[in-house]
Every structure is written in structure tokens, then in C-alpha cells.
Design a protein around this motif. Structure first.
Motif, PDB file in Angstrom:
ATOM      1  N   ASP A 375     -41.059  60.636  52.351  1.00 38.21           N
ATOM      2  CA  ASP A 375     -42.343  60.151  52.875  1.00 38.21           C
ATOM      3  C   ASP A 375     -43.102  59.354  51.812  1.00 38.21           C
ATOM      4  OD1 ASP A 375     -42.199  61.118  55.490  1.00 38.21           O
ATOM      5  OD2 ASP A 375     -43.008  63.080  54.946  1.00 38.21           O
ATOM      6  N   LEU A 376     -42.944  59.775  50.549  1.00 44.28           N
ATOM      7  CA  LEU A 376     -43.726  59.189  49.453  1.00 44.28           C
ATOM      8  C   LEU A 376     -43.169  57.857  48.971  1.00 44.28           C
ATOM      9  CD1 LEU A 376     -46.217  60.044  47.749  1.00 44.28           C
ATOM     10  CD2 LEU A 376     -44.601  60.914  46.041  1.00 44.28           C
ATOM     11  N   ILE A 377     -41.841  57.819  48.734  1.00 44.54           N
ATOM     12  CA  ILE A 377     -41.248  56.611  48.120  1.00 44.54           C
ATOM     13  C   ILE A 377     -40.243  55.899  49.013  1.00 44.54           C
ATOM     14  CG2 ILE A 377     -41.575  57.576  45.812  1.00 44.54           C
ATOM     15  CD1 ILE A 377     -38.580  58.170  45.731  1.00 44.54           C
ATOM     16  N   GLY A 378     -39.970  56.455  50.177  1.00 44.76           N
ATOM     17  CA  GLY A 378     -39.029  55.809  51.083  1.00 44.76           C
ATOM     18  C   GLY A 378     -37.678  56.510  51.104  1.00 44.76           C
ATOM     19  N   ILE A 379     -37.034  56.462  52.252  1.00 44.72           N
ATOM     20  CA  ILE A 379     -35.764  57.147  52.429  1.00 44.72           C
ATOM     21  C   ILE A 379     -34.670  56.564  51.546  1.00 44.72           C
ATOM     22  CG2 ILE A 379     -34.951  55.734  54.373  1.00 44.72           C
ATOM     23  CD1 ILE A 379     -34.659  59.552  54.212  1.00 44.72           C
ATOM     24  N   GLN A 380     -34.676  55.220  51.334  1.00 38.65           N
ATOM     25  CA  GLN A 380     -33.632  54.618  50.504  1.00 38.65           C
ATOM     26  C   GLN A 380     -33.704  55.110  49.066  1.00 38.65           C
ATOM     27  OE1 GLN A 380     -35.565  52.817  52.651  1.00 38.65           O
ATOM     28  NE2 GLN A 380     -34.409  51.088  53.531  1.00 38.65           N
ATOM     29  N   SER A 381     -34.891  55.135  48.506  1.00 32.97           N
ATOM     30  CA  SER A 381     -35.053  55.567  47.116  1.00 32.97           C
ATOM     31  C   SER A 381     -34.685  57.033  46.940  1.00 32.97           C
ATOM     32  CB  SER A 381     -36.501  55.340  46.662  1.00 32.97           C
ATOM     33  OG  SER A 381     -36.834  53.969  46.702  1.00 32.97           O
ATOM     34  N   MET A 382     -34.999  57.842  47.942  1.00 38.50           N
ATOM     35  CA  MET A 382     -34.658  59.261  47.854  1.00 38.50           C
ATOM     36  C   MET A 382     -33.148  59.465  47.851  1.00 38.50           C
ATOM     37  SD  MET A 382     -33.575  62.112  49.675  1.00 38.50           S
ATOM     38  CE  MET A 382     -33.932  61.929  51.414  1.00 38.50           C
ATOM     39  N   VAL A 383     -32.430  58.772  48.740  1.00 40.65           N
ATOM     40  CA  VAL A 383     -30.972  58.902  48.808  1.00 40.65           C
ATOM     41  C   VAL A 383     -30.329  58.400  47.515  1.00 40.65           C
ATOM     42  CG1 VAL A 383     -28.885  58.092  49.993  1.00 40.65           C
ATOM     43  CG2 VAL A 383     -30.882  58.823  51.318  1.00 40.65           C
ATOM     44  N   ILE A 384     -30.872  57.352  46.930  1.00 38.45           N
ATOM     45  CA  ILE A 384     -30.356  56.865  45.638  1.00 38.45           C
ATOM     46  C   ILE A 384     -30.538  57.925  44.559  1.00 38.45           C
ATOM     47  CG2 ILE A 384     -30.777  55.192  43.785  1.00 38.45           C
ATOM     48  CD1 ILE A 384     -31.495  53.156  46.016  1.00 38.45           C
ATOM     49  N   GLY A 385     -31.706  58.577  44.563  1.00 35.44           N
ATOM     50  CA  GLY A 385     -32.019  59.552  43.519  1.00 35.44           C
ATOM     51  C   GLY A 385     -31.117  60.775  43.530  1.00 35.44           C
ATOM     52  N   ILE A 386     -30.738  61.269  44.709  1.00 35.26           N
ATOM     53  CA  ILE A 386     -29.934  62.494  44.751  1.00 35.26           C
ATOM     54  C   ILE A 386     -28.497  62.271  44.295  1.00 35.26           C
ATOM     55  CG2 ILE A 386     -31.332  63.518  46.570  1.00 35.26           C
ATOM     56  CD1 ILE A 386     -29.114  62.848  48.559  1.00 35.26           C
ATOM     57  N   GLY A 387     -28.099  61.022  44.138  1.00 33.88           N
ATOM     58  CA  GLY A 387     -26.734  60.728  43.720  1.00 33.88           C
ATOM     59  C   GLY A 387     -26.378  61.259  42.342  1.00 33.88           C
ATOM     60  N   VAL A 388     -27.393  61.540  41.508  1.00 33.27           N
ATOM     61  CA  VAL A 388     -27.115  62.013  40.140  1.00 33.27           C
ATOM     62  C   VAL A 388     -26.977  63.538  40.064  1.00 33.27           C
ATOM     63  CG1 VAL A 388     -28.346  60.045  39.154  1.00 33.27           C
ATOM     64  CG2 VAL A 388     -29.579  62.191  39.526  1.00 33.27           C
ATOM     65  N   LEU A 389     -27.268  64.253  41.146  1.00 35.28           N
ATOM     66  CA  LEU A 389     -27.245  65.715  41.096  1.00 35.28           C
ATOM     67  C   LEU A 389     -25.883  66.300  40.698  1.00 35.28           C
ATOM     68  CD1 LEU A 389     -29.487  66.630  44.164  1.00 35.28           C
ATOM     69  CD2 LEU A 389     -29.989  67.062  41.757  1.00 35.28           C
ATOM     70  N   PRO A 390     -24.754  65.741  41.174  1.00 31.78           N
ATOM     71  CA  PRO A 390     -23.463  66.320  40.764  1.00 31.78           C
ATOM     72  C   PRO A 390     -23.201  66.265  39.261  1.00 31.78           C
ATOM     73  CG  PRO A 390     -23.169  65.031  42.765  1.00 31.78           C
ATOM     74  CD  PRO A 390     -24.570  64.755  42.267  1.00 31.78           C
ATOM     75  N   LEU A 391     -24.003  65.487  38.508  1.00 29.90           N
ATOM     76  CA  LEU A 391     -23.844  65.475  37.048  1.00 29.90           C
ATOM     77  C   LEU A 391     -24.058  66.851  36.433  1.00 29.90           C
ATOM     78  CD1 LEU A 391     -25.527  62.139  35.849  1.00 29.90           C
ATOM     79  CD2 LEU A 391     -23.190  62.905  35.351  1.00 29.90           C
ATOM     80  N   LEU A 392     -24.788  67.714  37.132  1.00 24.56           N
ATOM     81  CA  LEU A 392     -24.988  69.073  36.636  1.00 24.56           C
ATOM     82  C   LEU A 392     -23.668  69.854  36.575  1.00 24.56           C
ATOM     83  CD1 LEU A 392     -28.346  70.077  38.368  1.00 24.56           C
ATOM     84  CD2 LEU A 392     -27.957  69.658  35.944  1.00 24.56           C
ATOM     85  N   GLY A 393     -22.621  69.271  37.132  1.00 22.45           N
ATOM     86  CA  GLY A 393     -21.302  69.873  37.027  1.00 22.45           C
ATOM     87  C   GLY A 393     -20.812  70.008  35.602  1.00 22.45           C
ATOM     88  N   LEU A 394     -21.431  69.307  34.674  1.00 20.52           N
ATOM     89  CA  LEU A 394     -21.068  69.443  33.256  1.00 20.52           C
ATOM     90  C   LEU A 394     -21.232  70.879  32.776  1.00 20.52           C
ATOM     91  CD1 LEU A 394     -22.703  66.181  31.833  1.00 20.52           C
ATOM     92  CD2 LEU A 394     -20.258  66.697  31.865  1.00 20.52           C
ATOM     93  N   THR A 395     -22.142  71.622  33.383  1.00 26.95           N
ATOM     94  CA  THR A 395     -22.351  73.009  32.967  1.00 26.95           C
ATOM     95  C   THR A 395     -21.136  73.890  33.262  1.00 26.95           C
ATOM     96  OG1 THR A 395     -23.407  73.558  35.081  1.00 26.95           O
ATOM     97  CG2 THR A 395     -24.846  72.852  33.294  1.00 26.95           C
ATOM     98  N   ALA A 396     -20.253  73.431  34.160  1.00 24.45           N
ATOM     99  CA  ALA A 396     -19.049  74.209  34.471  1.00 24.45           C
ATOM    100  C   ALA A 396     -18.138  74.345  33.259  1.00 24.45           C
ATOM    101  CB  ALA A 396     -18.279  73.559  35.623  1.00 24.45           C
ATOM    102  N   LEU A 397     -18.252  73.418  32.318  1.00 28.87           N
ATOM    103  CA  LEU A 397     -17.419  73.469  31.115  1.00 28.87           C
ATOM    104  C   LEU A 397     -17.738  74.688  30.256  1.00 28.87           C
ATOM    105  CD1 LEU A 397     -17.592  69.683  30.125  1.00 28.87           C
ATOM    106  CD2 LEU A 397     -15.805  70.851  31.445  1.00 28.87           C
ATOM    107  N   PHE A 398     -18.912  75.287  30.468  1.00 26.61           N
ATOM    108  CA  PHE A 398     -19.324  76.443  29.673  1.00 26.61           C
ATOM    109  C   PHE A 398     -19.027  77.774  30.363  1.00 26.61           C
ATOM    110  CE2 PHE A 398     -22.050  72.858  28.507  1.00 26.61           C
ATOM    111  CZ  PHE A 398     -21.856  72.822  27.138  1.00 26.61           C
ATOM    112  N   LEU A 399     -18.383  77.742  31.525  1.00 23.73           N
ATOM    113  CA  LEU A 399     -18.025  78.978  32.223  1.00 23.73           C
ATOM    114  C   LEU A 399     -16.880  79.688  31.504  1.00 23.73           C
ATOM    115  CD1 LEU A 399     -18.039  77.754  35.944  1.00 23.73           C
ATOM    116  CD2 LEU A 399     -19.680  79.328  34.897  1.00 23.73           C
TER     117      LEU A 399
END
Length: 411
Positions: A375-399
Motif C-alpha cells: 500500500d505504501l510503496i506499490g506492489i512492484q517494489s514490494m515484490v522486488i524487495g522480497i527477492g533477497v530473503l532467501p539470502l538468509l540461507g547463508l545461516t544454514a552453513l552454521f548448522l
């Protein structure tokens, strides 16, 4: 230590048989349960038009559904770890039946929220006990067993776009009422499962009377196990936020970005979810062969290039990338459940509630937050932003490695 904790804590023997009939039935029930739950986000484009709801209000609906389920799942898991309740399974789906009936007839926003709360309660009861049934029927193949169980749920979620295109678009909101038939079928199947579950508990109880009570897992949880549990939950949160964004809002993105109709946008979402269901199924056997930590890490990190680029490519390429992203990301779904269950032996219901329930919870929080951002910045910008979330997969290396996991689980 209670009887069920001892039963859950036993390391599987190589010759223990896998009860595929039970696994397929509980997997089918999982499909029916999650297909009903998927009706809620599938109705978003319908409700947005018929009731004039904002993205924030749609997020609140998703929040109500998922948060009730997520908060209750660990609570129910803790309770049933101490006192298993086989017949809670059909009772829970009865709550869902009333919820979906109310959803189809809801006259306003408030009644919709009340109806999805009932659906959430039914899901909260089903998931930890359904995961326990899969665990009990697994024998020595726990990764495969969880995959069969979890792929049912993901397949049910994947039906949401087809439900929208074939039922909700032509029938509108009242079309949701037809899913009371689906809920009734699930209740009947779960009565059969509950009877098997109850018989299994009686047999196990008779066996345990002949064994020493000191065969359970270690008391206390070492700090490194607690850290690993925090890491695995962080990975689940990241995956849930991304999937929540795509499931609840990608259809709106596709309609605006590619000038698609509602039906056309649902086909893209269907591709993403079906690919995810296939990924869920193959993830368990791959983890049995190559290790849980390996599958978890690769599923997250291999997704990153595609999740980032999806919003910028033409529609045809986006379709292919959605297939790949859904498949690879969801190979870790059932694996994270088994990983957590083996981190903390004897707490099958609690670990299922945390890994699956909190996944719903984080998806719920993500739904509200992402709806507000859209609602704040537009649906396109929101979908672009969530694309980086899988980067948190780097923490799996510490399991912890699978070897350390087995040492704790069998120790």
C-alpha cells in the motif's frame, strides 16, 4: 518420562517397516486441510473487488488465519507430547468445516475474520498430530515419510489458483461453501487414522511396561542444540516470508506488470506452488541420501539468483523462473521439520508446531507487513524487495552436521 516421549525418542531400526498406507491417507488429509486453508488467499482478488478491501485488510485476514494456527500449534504439540489425542484430528477438521461454511456466507469483513479463525483452529489441531502420525508410520525412512505427509499440504496449497479460476471466479464468494464437502471427507478419513493411531498407542503402551524408563533421551538441551534450533527457525522464517509474499500478492503484481486477467495470474501462481509441492516430495529422499544440512543450505542459496531477477524478466521467462524457484526452495520444507525433531528427541508435536506452526505465524506477520508495504510503496517494489530473503540461507552453513545430529539423537 511419559510413554509417548519415550516412544518418540527411539532411534529407528534399519528393519523397521514404513507404513505407506497410513502415510498416503494422512498425506491426503493434509492435502484436503491445506486446500481448504488455501481458499482464503485464493479469495483475495474476489474480496478485493466485491467488498473493496485494501491490501492491509487482506493482510489482516491472512494474519488472523495464520497467526491463530501458528500460536496454537506449539501449544497443542506440547500438550499432545504428554498426552496423545488421536481423535483430536477429526474434531479439528470439524472446526474447519464450520469455518469454511461461514467464509462462503460472510456478509462483511468482521465475519470473514471470525470464519478464518475457525479454519485456523482446525489447522492448528491437525498439523502437529498429523506430523506425529507420519513419524509413527515412518519406520526407518523419516525423511521420505515427512515428504509424503508435507507434499500433501503443499499440493493442497497449490490448488488455490485452480480453485480461484474454476470455482471462485465464476461462483464468487459463495463458492467457498462448497468446500464443506471437502472438509467432511477429511473428517471421515481422519476417523480411520484416529482409530489406527489409538491402536498403535495401546500396543506401544503394552511394550513400554516391559522396558526401563531410562531409555529416553538426555535431560536438558545443550547450548549448541539451542543455537541450531534458533538457526533453523530463522531459515524457516525467511522462507515463509518469501512464500507469503508470493502466495498472497504475486497475482496482483502479475495483473499490473503484465496486464493479465485474474485467471491468467492464477496460472503463474499455480506453477510456483505445484513446483513447490514436487520440491517438497523430493526433498526428504534427497536428505536421506545426501544429508539434511546439505539440502537445507542448497535449497535456500540456489534460489537467490532467480528470486531476485523474477520481477524484472518478461512474463514467459518469469513463468520458468517461478517453476525453478518453487521447486528448489521447497526441497527444504519437510527436511527442516525432521531436522528440528531430531534436534530435540521426544518432542515430535512441539517441534512440528514450531517448524510448521511458526512458519505460518511468520507468514502471517509477513502478510500484514508486506500488505502495508505494498500500500505504501506499490506492489512492484514490494515484490522486488522480497527477492533477497532467501539470502538468509547463508545461516544454514552454521548448522551442526548430520553426524553430530545423529550422535545427539541416538545418544
Amino acid at each position: 518420562m511419559n510413554q509417548q516421549a519415550i516412544l518418540n525418542a527411539k532411534a529407528p531400526k534399519a528393519n523397521e517397516s514404513t507404513m505407506f498406507k497410513i502415510l498416503f491417507i494422512i498425506g491426503l488429509c493434509h492435502l484436503l486441510n491445506d486446500a481448504i486453508q488455501s481458499v482464503v488467499p485464493a479469495m483475495f482478488p474476489i474480496l478485493e473487488k466485491s467488498m473493496g478491501l485494501s491490501f492491509t485488510q487482506l493482510g489482516i485476514i491472512a494474519f488472523s488465519l495464520n497467526m491463530v494456527s501458528s500460536v496454537m500449534q506449539p501449544v497443542i504439540g506440547i500438550f499432545t507430547d504428554k498426552k496423545p489425542m488421536p481423535f483430536a484430528l477429526p474434531i479439528g477438521l470439524t472446526f474447519t468445516l464450520f469455518g469454511v461454511l461461514g467464509l462462503g456466507m460472510a456478509p462483511n469483513f468482521g465475519f470473514i475474520v471470525l470464519s478464518v479463525i475457525f479454519i485456523g483452529l482446525g489447522s492448528a489441531v491437525f498439523h502437529p498430530e498429523g506430523s506425529r502420525v507420519a513419524h509413527m508410520a515412518a519406520g526407518s525412512r523419516r525423511g521420505l515419510a515427512q515428504s509424503i505427509y508435507q507434499v500433501g499440504g503443499n499440493s493442497g496449497q497449490a490448488l488455490a489458483p485452480l480453485i480461484t479460476a474454476l470455482i471462485l471466479v465464476p461462483l464468487g464468494q459463495i463458492g467457498a461453501s462448497w468446500f464443506t464437502i471437502v472438509a467432511a471427507l477429511a473428517v471421515i478419513l481422519l476417523v480411520y487414522i484416529a482409530n489406527w493411531y489409538n491402536q498403535r498407542l495401546k500396543v506401544s503402551s503394552a511394550r513400554l511396561k516391559k522396558k526401563s524408563a531410562n531409555t529416553g533421551p538426555k535431560t536438558g538441551i545443550p547450548k549448541d542444540i539451542k543455537k541450531a534450533l534458533v538457526l533453523i527457525l530463522l531459515l524457516i522464517f525467511a522462507r515463509s516470508w518469501y512464500i507469503s509474499g508470493m502466495t498472497n500478492f504475486y497475482a496482483f503484481f502479475a495483473i499490473k506488470q503484465y496486464a493479465m486477467t485474474i485467471k491468467e495470474s492464477q496460472l503463474y501462481l499455480f506453477a510456483f506452488l505445484v513446483a513447490g509441492a514436487f520440491g517438497t516430495f523430493f526433498g526428504g529422499p534427497l536428505a536421506d541420501k545426501f544429508g539434511k544440512k546439505t539440502v537445507i543450505a542448497l535449497s535456500m542459496l540456489a534460489t537467490v539468483p532467480f528470486s531476485i531477477i523474477i520481477p524484472f524478466v518478461p512474463s514467459g521467462v518469469a513463468f520458468i523462473f517461478l517453476l525453478f524457484t518453487g521447486f528448489v526452495l521447497m526441497t527444504s520444507f519437510s527436511v527442516t521439520v525432521v531436522y528440528a525433531q531430531e534436534l530435540v528427541p521426544g518432542k515430535i508435536g512441539l517441534m512440528s508446531g514450531l517448524t510448521v506452526g511458526l512458519a505460518f505465524g511468520m507468514g502471517a506477520i509477513g502478510s500484514v507487513g508486506l500488505g502495508y508495504i505494498a500500500d505504501l510503496i506499490g506492489i512492484q517494489s514490494m515484490v522486488i524487495g522480497i527477492g533477497v530473503l532467501p539470502l538468509l540461507g547463508l545461516t544454514a552453513l552454521f548448522l551442526p552436521s548430520d553426524k553430530k545430529l545423529r550422535e545427539w539423537y541416538q545418544g
